[in-house]
Design a protein around this motif. Sequence first.
Motif, short mmCIF file in Angstrom:
data_model
loop_
_atom_site.label_atom_id
_atom_site.label_comp_id
_atom_site.label_asym_id
_atom_site.label_seq_id
_atom_site.Cartn_x
_atom_site.Cartn_y
_atom_site.Cartn_z
N GLN A 12 -0.71 13.55 7.39
CA GLN A 12 -0.12 11.47 7.73
C GLN A 12 0.36 11.10 7.57
N LYS A 41 0.98 -1.33 -0.05
CA LYS A 41 -0.12 -0.13 -0.10
C LYS A 41 0.58 1.28 -0.14
N PRO A 80 -2.62 1.74 -4.38
CA PRO A 80 -2.60 3.42 -4.06
C PRO A 80 -3.90 4.09 -2.75
N GLU A 96 2.93 9.31 9.72
CA GLU A 96 2.86 8.83 11.02
C GLU A 96 2.14 7.63 10.59
N ASN A 123 -0.59 12.32 -6.50
CA ASN A 123 -1.21 13.08 -7.48
C ASN A 123 -2.24 11.81 -8.30
N ALA A 151 -0.88 7.71 -8.41
CA ALA A 151 -1.95 7.03 -8.29
C ALA A 151 -2.52 5.75 -9.42
N VAL A 160 0.10 1.26 8.26
CA VAL A 160 -1.45 1.57 7.95
C VAL A 160 -0.98 1.76 6.43
N SER A 206 -4.93 7.65 -0.95
CA SER A 206 -4.33 8.86 -1.13
C SER A 206 -4.63 9.16 0.63
N MET A 207 -3.57 10.69 1.05
CA MET A 207 -4.42 10.97 2.73
C MET A 207 -3.63 12.05 2.08
#
Lengths: 175, 318, 439
Positions: free
Chosen positions: B172, B146, B165, B175, B151, B155, B181, B167-168
């Motif tokens: 974040q 993951k 992909p 972390e 952009n 992705a 994650v 997106s965040m």
Amino acid sequence: MSLERSTDWLRGWYGRALYQLCQSWALLGGVVLVALMVMSLVSIFGRKLFSAPVHGDIELMEMGAAVAIAAFLPLCEMRGHHIKVDAFTAWLPRVVSRYLDALAHLCCALAALILTWRTGLQMLDSREYGDVTTLLSVPLWIPLLMILPSLVLLAMAALLRSYLCVTDQQGRDEG
Amino acid sequence: ADTFVLKFGHFLPATSHHQRLIFEPWCEKLKSESAGRLSCQLYPSMQLGGTPAKLADMVRNGVADIVWTAPSYSPGKFPRIEAMEQPFMLPYGARKSNPMVWKFYEDYARDEFTDYKVLAMHSDGGMGIHTARKPVKVLADLKDMKLRASNRSSAKLIEALGATPVSMPPAQMTESISKGVIDGVLFTWNAMRDVKVNEVTHFHTEPSANQPALSSTVLTMLMNKNTFNRLPDDLKVIIERNSGPALNEFIGEVWDGEMDAAFKQTPASEIVQMSDADYQAMQTAAAQVADNWVKEVDGKGLDGEALLKGARAISQIQ
Amino acid sequence: MSGLTLGLSALGVLLILLMLRIHVGVTMLVGGAVCFLVLNQGDTSALLYTLNNLAYSRLSNYDLAVIPLFVLMGQFATHGGLSRAIFACASAFVGHLRGGLGMSAIGACAGFGAICGSSLATSATMSQVALPELRRHNYSGRLATATVAAGGTLGILIPPSVPLIIYAVLTQESIAKLFVAAVLPGVLAVVGYLLVSRIMVAREGGAENIPRASRAERVMALLRVLPVVGVFLVVIVGIYGGWSNPTEAASIGAAACGILAYMQGGLRWQGLRACLLGTAETTAMIFLVLLGADLLTTGLALTQLPAELADWVKGSGLSPMLVLVAILVLYILLGCVMDSLAMILLTIPIFYPLIMGLDYFGMTEAQKSIWFGILALMVVELGLITPPLGMNLFIVQRAAGDVSYQETARGVWPFIASDLVRIALLVMFPGISLYLLGL
Ligand code: NA
Ligand code: NA
């Protein structure tokens, strides 16, 4: 403070109709919220167990949350429960605070109308320029369009509230 | 004489090296060349409100006088320039790629930016794969990973390579990597230290020299047209002198300096060298991304094929 | 006009409108608009274009989407009777002690706070569950209502916590870290309230205990709250351990509480409807203020008020500790007359840069940012029980029916004292908030 109330104190049919409309609209928003909750669950378990999150889960949450939360605004106004500071006006005679409240709701209506107008323009602008979300390419004018009725409803609820304050029929909900 | 204070908004924090080493010195230059008549007020971290996707709108509407943003943060608005963001298009390094981006903008994408005074149009120096627990040496390593994408094009690239992909927001990202994650990011060396991604990723995939970057983001500095037109002629000259290829070059210098510094700080043991054959395999797997992009922009009434060909010719890689 | 005077004038306009009972969210919109208009000499275009995007970009913020989900979780917990199980469990263990029911009420508030992000919801539901029991066992109206009102503040002191989410979004801080940082101070709050409750019972006399529960009864009571403990752990460990981001954790928590409410509490269609309407109303209250705060924050940033104020304080040579204490005192005073959420939204953009620019015990920015967040949470929480405007006091007193507001407000002073002690401890020992984070 969350239980449903009777609408008997609303004398005119339009008041009761608007109250029911706000309530049903908020319920619809609630259904959207529950759907988002389920989507989020599917996404996290999909990600953890099968390395397959819901495609574009963040975008869906963002669009859905905007639509749902906007739908919540009119009911809260209809019930007169938006946050205000009443520590300074508690000593005022009732008639004065009634007119102050009428003014407050009028301001709220005005704000809602301005936001409707500007959000509507933004929606048209987004359509013209072809704004889309990053992964799913959902056109952004769609969620923008979907929050417009909520803002209109908020303005209508605020106007009715203001009228009720002027005519001294706030019912048990106010304040 | 009148003085002009330009509202300059961007999405990075005030402590980022972009603000300290690029925006502040550039503003200082305007100020000294105009003897104090032209200056900026910087608004980092989206202090002017809205989201990064809206920066282009904000400068067009005059909420800001200057913004620094990526056209692809507002997907769908600037389809032509996205040709430069297709996989394996641009070389690594901003000094090398910035002139290519500028040339493509001048030859092919001017029409998208007619509402703006374009001050700079440059690249992010190219992105690489940075992972926390598992190195990526061959295409198969990416399966089920993951990765955070910055952009749309990246992705789609991540997807084409068999990874997922995610997106965040940049805030974040670090972390999320440290907690597992996500497994890693597709990210430029340049900004690694700003967001501390280098502290949580331990494998950095590197192709051999002269191979194109996996993916790049086009970045731009835009000025409000009315603001520019209202300036007296001598101030306009100062802006002209400090924009376009000249500004691109200045950005490239600083940018590559930061990339080199981040690279040098990384222990050699963390660099994962990829063979040409393995890199080629990735390129083959990603070929569909550009093809799909062509179809997509064709649907908008543009000539996708011509744009892609033009982009490739300018970047002279394939 | 300098930025500082303009910013302060805008805040002045805002305070006047606030005092006139205009909706807090609307006054903030007006305050922000004033900043825009004065700075642009009446030119409305920048303001109008900022408004274009205001509603959607605020409502579609991913981090803020966690709020309605946590509110929904609390609604399920309330309507599903989970509060009853928690109170029963607490009283099975300590109810037989002297002052045991008061302590049970505090414990139940803490337990409920662990699955509910709002203090108002915690005190409202505990008023239904614990208040009648306390009165039945001869607790005075004053002590019973004060205990539940103070206990209700544990709803935000113990994570999940809506004010912390908002602080996180305003300052780009991590929700996960703030939640973990709030755990020890939350435990400290529980201990303080337990002590106060015990002392007040001893001083007042008259309160009765309930018979000691058998071991079997205790096991049964414990089993019934295990799922609640499970939900709390999944949410907090899920967020902090990296299982999920806060929004996803809130979805898991809400779904789990919904299922528990269905299985244990007999939640059906009518109940679900009530949960959704309750969620709608609480969420709307929060987001109208958030909308206004968005424009106000932008307007204030344009005036440069926060930056200039921070520079001025830095240059003034005032001791950092004095500045912090002054801010905290201001918060406590504001909290007497203002809604807590509005207070955070109004002041954090101004005070946060100020605190970040000063030196406290040589802490790093990352440490200061967490520590100040927890301090802000503490004073916000205090605002809920300080008269004249104490939302928790209102809620509990209304639910009691036969206790006057003055009585409740007088009963709550010992609890306020314990809050002040805790705030002082946290000011002197930032480690209380940083320890679990290893910062
Ligand atoms: Na809580
Ligand atoms: Na108060």
